[in-house]
Structures are given as structure tokens and as C-alpha cells.
Scaffold this active site. Sequence first.
Site, PDB file in Angstrom:
ATOM      1  N   ASP A   8       0.860  -1.193   0.000  1.00 44.80           N
ATOM      2  CA  ASP A   8       0.000   0.000   0.000  1.00 44.80           C
ATOM      3  C   ASP A   8       0.890   1.235   0.000  1.00 44.80           C
ATOM      4  O   ASP A   8       1.688   1.439   0.924  1.00 44.80           O
ATOM      5  CB  ASP A   8      -0.900  -0.015   1.239  1.00 44.80           C
ATOM      6  CG  ASP A   8      -2.064   0.959   1.126  1.00 44.80           C
ATOM      7  OD1 ASP A   8      -2.071   1.760   0.183  1.00 44.80           O
ATOM      8  OD2 ASP A   8      -2.951   0.920   1.989  1.00 44.80           O
ATOM      9  N   ASP A 106      -3.157   2.529  -5.777  1.00 43.94           N
ATOM     10  CA  ASP A 106      -2.104   2.588  -4.771  1.00 43.94           C
ATOM     11  C   ASP A 106      -1.934   1.316  -3.952  1.00 43.94           C
ATOM     12  O   ASP A 106      -1.293   1.347  -2.904  1.00 43.94           O
ATOM     13  CB  ASP A 106      -2.355   3.768  -3.820  1.00 43.94           C
ATOM     14  CG  ASP A 106      -3.697   3.650  -3.102  1.00 43.94           C
ATOM     15  OD1 ASP A 106      -4.508   2.786  -3.476  1.00 43.94           O
ATOM     16  OD2 ASP A 106      -3.923   4.437  -2.153  1.00 43.94           O
ATOM     17  N   GLU A 107      -2.499   0.205  -4.407  1.00 44.36           N
ATOM     18  CA  GLU A 107      -2.343  -1.013  -3.610  1.00 44.36           C
ATOM     19  C   GLU A 107      -2.427  -2.259  -4.481  1.00 44.36           C
ATOM     20  O   GLU A 107      -3.067  -2.274  -5.531  1.00 44.36           O
ATOM     21  CB  GLU A 107      -3.382  -1.076  -2.488  1.00 44.36           C
ATOM     22  CG  GLU A 107      -4.814  -1.084  -2.951  1.00 44.36           C
ATOM     23  CD  GLU A 107      -5.806  -1.256  -1.800  1.00 44.36           C
ATOM     24  OE1 GLU A 107      -5.467  -1.916  -0.796  1.00 44.36           O
ATOM     25  OE2 GLU A 107      -6.927  -0.734  -1.920  1.00 44.36           O
TER      26      GLU A 107
END
Length: 354
Positions: A8, A106-107
Amino acid sequence: MHWVLHVDLDQFIAAVEVLRRPELAGLPLIVGGRGDPTERAVVSTASYEAREFGVGSGMPLRIAARKVPDAVILPVDAPAYLAASAEVMDELRAQPGAVVQVLGWDEAFVGVETDDPEAYARRLQQAVLDRTRLHCSVGIGDTLVRAKIATGFGKPRGVFRLTAQNWDEVMGDRGVIELWGVGSKVSKRLLSRGIRTVAELADAPEDELVAEFGPRMGLWYRELGQGGRSAVVDDTPWVPRGHSRETTYQADLTDPAEIERAALALLDQVLDDVAEDGRGVIGLALKVRYAPFTTKTFTKRIPETADRAVVVDRARELIARIAPDRAVRLLGLRAEMALPDDAREGRTPTRGAW
């Protein structure tokens, strides 16, 4: 041994903006809308410095600006974030033996065989930093659920391991709302049945959960309380379940005819997106935010169809439910599509296939 890593990126959007404007490092930074707090928009992200003042994603931009009068407020630049995300995901895929399942900008999950997952995670963090100058946190787990939850304990820039061995110790006494996929509504429904903690959910009678949530989700929530079971990181392309569009209007819409035109315009964009996927529509949802800030959602299941005119007619039935005497500040429309049969194989709610 097989491990699941959840990667993350820390304050991703804010971090991308700081890379472009190094002078913003350490300042309270808010990104949202067109960067104008006098307009109707919400916060997309806030730097850690801004979060200390209580600013969070989804908060109206004007309220965020009041909380932090000295904050730097920037407009959303989606192409820049997409480009940065693509670099990160490419680097994750370049790691030795990595199987990467992208969850968003973002992950991502990374499946790997290693005897030292912490060392692997640290090397991964350094590789991402060297290539993109972005920091990330890594959760290590023996299931997808545990890896995902572990990341929160590692932020920022850290590594945390959560497995069957320490699940009860770390999570047992925590509220169910801290589980991935359990929001305020579900947690309230669980509380109404006397289920407050993760441990209580893990031990809850299956028939009681099935009675409350149905046979699939009832069993899934109990599984969540136990830390999940699946450890399969799936790198096959994600199959979207639907498409949606929404708009916040700078001036309230008050004329019913104008509201209908605006809703149908959104639907037209959604159906263009649906057409690119080549699948039929099986459900519609209309989101309405009345002034000053009351939100209602209307949904409708429909027989599967790819006929645009039929979908529009069904959407008009939802639009007719908008209160004619209330001003509207936001409209959103979503079309849910039929999933290909093979898209459900081996899937759980973590892949959005339910």
C-alpha cells in the site's frame, strides 16, 4: 513457504504531488476537485500533516480548508497518478517470483514463495522507492484478508506480519468495523445481534449470520472474523462488475426537467463505458444528494439486456423517484453488468465477484 504481501503506497496522491513540487514536503497538503475550496468538491487525499487536523478522504473541500487554513490545496491530476501507479505495479511484477494482483491505484497483493517474508518485503519497498521515489507499507499474511489488514499496522513505511498465530491476539478484541469489508452499516447490524468484536464474529453461529445477511455474505463475514481462508493471489485481469459516473453541480438543480436531463446525460456516459465491455446490464443504481447534504440511493434489478433504449426506460423509473420539491447538488448513475461465468471461479468478495 507461500506468503501474501499487501503493498500500500503511503499517502499516494499527496506523495506524487510532492515529487512534482518538492517545496511542499512537510506541509499540510490537500488534493481534491479543481483545487478550489469555494467550489463543491471532496478531498481525494490529504498528506499526513493535513490528516493531523482531521482532514480525510471524502470530506467536503470547503470543510477541509476551514480545518487547515494554511493548507496547500491542489486539483486532482488523474493522468499523473495513473502513470505513477503503472510504474509501481511494473516494479512489483519485476520482483523475483512475484504474482501481482492490482487492487487500485495505490495497492496490490503480491504472492511469493519465500522463507523470509520480512526481508522480501524490505527489498520490495526499496525497489519501489529506487524506481519511483515513492514509499510504501507492506502487510504480510497467510491469507489475503490478514495481509490486507496487516498493512494498517505497518504504516507508514513499515512492515507487519499478521497470521493465524497472532490473529486472535492482535484482532480478537477489536471492533468488527476494523475488518476489511465491514463498514458502519454492517457493524451496526452485527451489533444488533450482540456481535461487537472480531472474536465474537469468528465464533458467531452460522445460522444466525445467514439469517441476517444471507447464505453467501453471512458465511463470508464469519470467515472474515477468522481472518479469511484464501491465500490465492490472482493476477488475471480484473473484470469490472459495473460502471458509474457522478457529478457534483456547482449550483443546485431545482427544475425536475433539468434534473432528468442531467441524470440521463450521466447514464449516456455510463452506457458508453458498458458498451466497451460488451456485456448486458442487470441492475441500475441512482445516487441523489439533496441540498444541503442528504444522500439517497435508489436501485433496480432488471432482466439482462444490451438494449440501450430498454436501460434508459428503466432508468427513468428510478429518476422518477427523485423528490420533485428538493434541490439536487449531486447525481450519480451506475450500471451493473452480468459477469462472465468464468469470472466467478475461485472468487470471493475480495475480487468483487459477489
